[in-house]
Write an enzyme that holds these catalytic residues in place. Structure first.
Site, PDB file in Angstrom:
ATOM      1  N   SER A  42       1.930 -12.767   8.100  1.00 29.43           N
ATOM      2  CA  SER A  42       1.656 -11.379   7.713  1.00 29.43           C
ATOM      3  C   SER A  42       2.905 -10.536   7.921  1.00 29.43           C
ATOM      4  CB  SER A  42       0.538 -10.811   8.598  1.00 29.43           C
ATOM      5  OG  SER A  42       0.375  -9.426   8.371  1.00 29.43           O
ATOM      6  N   TYR A  95      -3.039  -9.179  16.889  1.00 30.30           N
ATOM      7  CA  TYR A  95      -3.017  -9.907  15.605  1.00 30.30           C
ATOM      8  C   TYR A  95      -1.578 -10.099  15.133  1.00 30.30           C
ATOM      9  CZ  TYR A  95      -3.346 -10.261  10.473  1.00 30.30           C
ATOM     10  OH  TYR A  95      -3.187 -10.634   9.153  1.00 30.30           O
TER      11      TYR A  95
HETATM   12  P1  NAP Z   1     -10.875 -12.298   4.547  1.00 26.81           P
HETATM   13  O1  NAP Z   1     -11.079 -11.704   3.202  1.00 26.81           O
HETATM   14  O2  NAP Z   1     -11.473 -11.641   5.745  1.00 26.81           O
HETATM   15  O3  NAP Z   1     -11.364 -13.829   4.480  1.00 26.81           O
HETATM   16  C1  NAP Z   1     -11.259 -14.596   5.642  1.00 26.81           C
HETATM   17  C2  NAP Z   1     -11.584 -16.037   5.324  1.00 26.81           C
HETATM   18  O4  NAP Z   1     -11.354 -16.812   6.521  1.00 26.81           O
HETATM   19  C3  NAP Z   1     -13.017 -16.262   4.945  1.00 26.81           C
HETATM   20  O5  NAP Z   1     -13.058 -17.346   4.049  1.00 26.81           O
HETATM   21  C4  NAP Z   1     -13.679 -16.634   6.283  1.00 26.81           C
HETATM   22  O6  NAP Z   1     -14.853 -17.415   6.127  1.00 26.81           O
HETATM   23  C5  NAP Z   1     -12.578 -17.456   6.901  1.00 26.81           C
HETATM   24  N1  NAP Z   1     -12.604 -17.534   8.352  1.00 26.81           N
HETATM   25  C6  NAP Z   1     -12.631 -16.516   9.259  1.00 26.81           C
HETATM   26  N2  NAP Z   1     -12.618 -17.012  10.515  1.00 26.81           N
HETATM   27  C7  NAP Z   1     -12.580 -18.358  10.396  1.00 26.81           C
HETATM   28  C8  NAP Z   1     -12.563 -19.429  11.315  1.00 26.81           C
HETATM   29  N3  NAP Z   1     -12.578 -19.213  12.637  1.00 26.81           N
HETATM   30  N4  NAP Z   1     -12.531 -20.698  10.830  1.00 26.81           N
HETATM   31  C9  NAP Z   1     -12.505 -20.933   9.504  1.00 26.81           C
HETATM   32  N5  NAP Z   1     -12.516 -19.969   8.577  1.00 26.81           N
HETATM   33  C10 NAP Z   1     -12.567 -18.697   9.022  1.00 26.81           C
HETATM   34  O7  NAP Z   1      -9.324 -12.457   4.901  1.00 26.81           O
HETATM   35  P2  NAP Z   1      -8.002 -12.315   3.995  1.00 26.81           P
HETATM   36  O8  NAP Z   1      -7.616 -10.887   3.978  1.00 26.81           O
HETATM   37  O9  NAP Z   1      -8.165 -13.072   2.731  1.00 26.81           O
HETATM   38  O10 NAP Z   1      -6.947 -13.034   4.961  1.00 26.81           O
HETATM   39  C11 NAP Z   1      -6.539 -14.376   4.783  1.00 26.81           C
HETATM   40  C12 NAP Z   1      -5.278 -14.595   5.592  1.00 26.81           C
HETATM   41  O11 NAP Z   1      -4.277 -13.678   5.150  1.00 26.81           O
HETATM   42  C13 NAP Z   1      -5.445 -14.327   7.096  1.00 26.81           C
HETATM   43  O12 NAP Z   1      -4.706 -15.266   7.834  1.00 26.81           O
HETATM   44  C14 NAP Z   1      -4.869 -12.944   7.273  1.00 26.81           C
HETATM   45  O13 NAP Z   1      -4.385 -12.734   8.573  1.00 26.81           O
HETATM   46  C15 NAP Z   1      -3.746 -12.978   6.246  1.00 26.81           C
HETATM   47  N6  NAP Z   1      -3.285 -11.662   5.810  1.00 26.81           N
HETATM   48  C16 NAP Z   1      -4.135 -10.798   5.190  1.00 26.81           C
HETATM   49  C17 NAP Z   1      -3.662  -9.555   4.798  1.00 26.81           C
HETATM   50  C18 NAP Z   1      -4.541  -8.530   4.125  1.00 26.81           C
HETATM   51  O14 NAP Z   1      -4.122  -7.359   4.022  1.00 26.81           O
HETATM   52  N7  NAP Z   1      -5.716  -8.895   3.631  1.00 26.81           N
HETATM   53  C19 NAP Z   1      -2.330  -9.200   5.054  1.00 26.81           C
HETATM   54  C20 NAP Z   1      -1.495 -10.114   5.695  1.00 26.81           C
HETATM   55  C21 NAP Z   1      -1.996 -11.350   6.063  1.00 26.81           C
HETATM   56  P3  NAP Z   1     -16.313 -16.715   5.876  1.00 26.81           P
HETATM   57  O15 NAP Z   1     -16.309 -16.239   4.449  1.00 26.81           O
HETATM   58  O16 NAP Z   1     -17.288 -17.828   6.101  1.00 26.81           O
HETATM   59  O17 NAP Z   1     -16.429 -15.599   6.861  1.00 26.81           O
END
Ligand code: NAP
Length: 245
Positions: free
Chosen positions: A144, A158
């Site tokens: 991130s 985080y």
């Molecule tokens: P999201 O929409 O909240 O989706 C999270 C996903 O991870 C879902 O599929 C969830 O499953 C799964 N998950 C959560 N906890 C888990 C666990 N303990 N074991 C296995 N699966 C788990 O998140 P996102 O925004 O797409 O983020 C994805 C990645 O990108 C993360 O690593 C996040 O830190 C990174 N990121 C995101 C952003 C942003 O702005 N969105 C920015 C920088 C980095 P369920 O559907 O079953 O809950």
């Protein structure tokens, strides 16, 4: 990505789901892990299968070793040995200052975001490494922009876990460079997914040089570049996908 097997953690929603669907559209067979949202995972599988590829899923917590072992076993049995691991599952707690963090909060974010990513990377190396009889592969860690911004007053915990992911990327890339495995990180900036609470997306987006959040598909495009042979000489990279910040 034609005929490659891609294993994506956190593949039911957000960036992971977009990566799964884009990979399927490019001919990869897809295995997704997710925590508990069966309905969302089923929709992703349907979209992948519509693209004409194999797609399977297994629920599990990446922070639990047994769940990670089960995930890799199911992927190998149902789809094939993974050529690509996208270490994407990650969590975020409520916006708060460090002085208010509970030990429970800290343990959970470290367990999912760091221990989970390490366990998955370990299993990927075990099956991909040419020195262990594997065919090589690519690991893409989803870090991130928080890793270099620090996320003060929001979620320093985080951000620190993502710093750890960047460091793991650097070290592991060198460790397995002669074993046919490339290891890279993408560093998304704010991206339009469910991870954000309340109106955070609207509040933060104007501060981005491009003045907007990224889409999950924009992040997925970069993940798949690093996953694919198009980046065959790239390893140990941390690629910002963050609208200029
Ligand atoms: P999201 O929409 O909240 O989706 C999270 C996903 O991870 C879902 O599929 C969830 O499953 C799964 N998950 C959560 N906890 C888990 C666990 N303990 N074991 C296995 N699966 C788990 O998140 P996102 O925004 O797409 O983020 C994805 C990645 O990108 C993360 O690593 C996040 O830190 C990174 N990121 C995101 C952003 C942003 O702005 N969105 C920015 C920088 C980095 P369920 O559907 O079953 O809950």
């Amino acid at each position: 990505m034609e005929n490659k097997t891609i294993l994506i953690t956190g593949g039911s929603r957000g960036i992971g789901a977009a990566t799964a669907i884009l990979a399927a559209e490019r001919g990869a067979n897809v295995f997704i892990n997710y925590r508990s949202n069966h309905e969302a995972a089923t929709k992703v599988l349907e979209s992948c299968r519509t693209a004409g590829v194999k797609a399977e899923a297994l629920a599990g917590n990446v922070g639990m070793e047994d769940d990670v072992l089960a995930m890799f076993e199911a992927c190998s049995n149902k789809i094939g040995t993974p050529d690509v691991l996208v270490n994407n599952a990650g969590i975020l707690h409520k916006l708060d200052r460090v002085e208010n963090y509970s030990a429970e909060r800290l343990h959970e974010v470290v367990t999912v975001n760091i221990v989970g990513a390490f366990l998955c990377a370990r299993e990927a190396v075990r099956v991909m490494s040419k020195s262990r009889g594997g065919s090589g592969g690519s690991i893409v860690n989803v870090s991130s922009a928080a890793a270099y911004l620090g996320s003060p007053n929001e979620y320093v915990d985080y951000a620190a876990t993502k710093g750890a992911i960047d460091t793991m990327t650097t070290g592991l890339a060198i460790e397995v460079a002669t074993e046919g495995i490339r290891v890279n990180a993408v560093r998304p900036g704010i991206t339009d997914t469910d991870i954000h609470e309340g109106d955070r997306l609207e509040r933060v987006s104007p501060k981005i040089p491009m003045q907007r959040a990224g889409t999950p598909t924009e992040i997925a495009e970069t993940i798949l570049f690093l996953a694919s042979d198009a980046s065959s000489y790239v390893s140990g990279a941390h690629l910002n996908v963050s609208g200029g910040r």
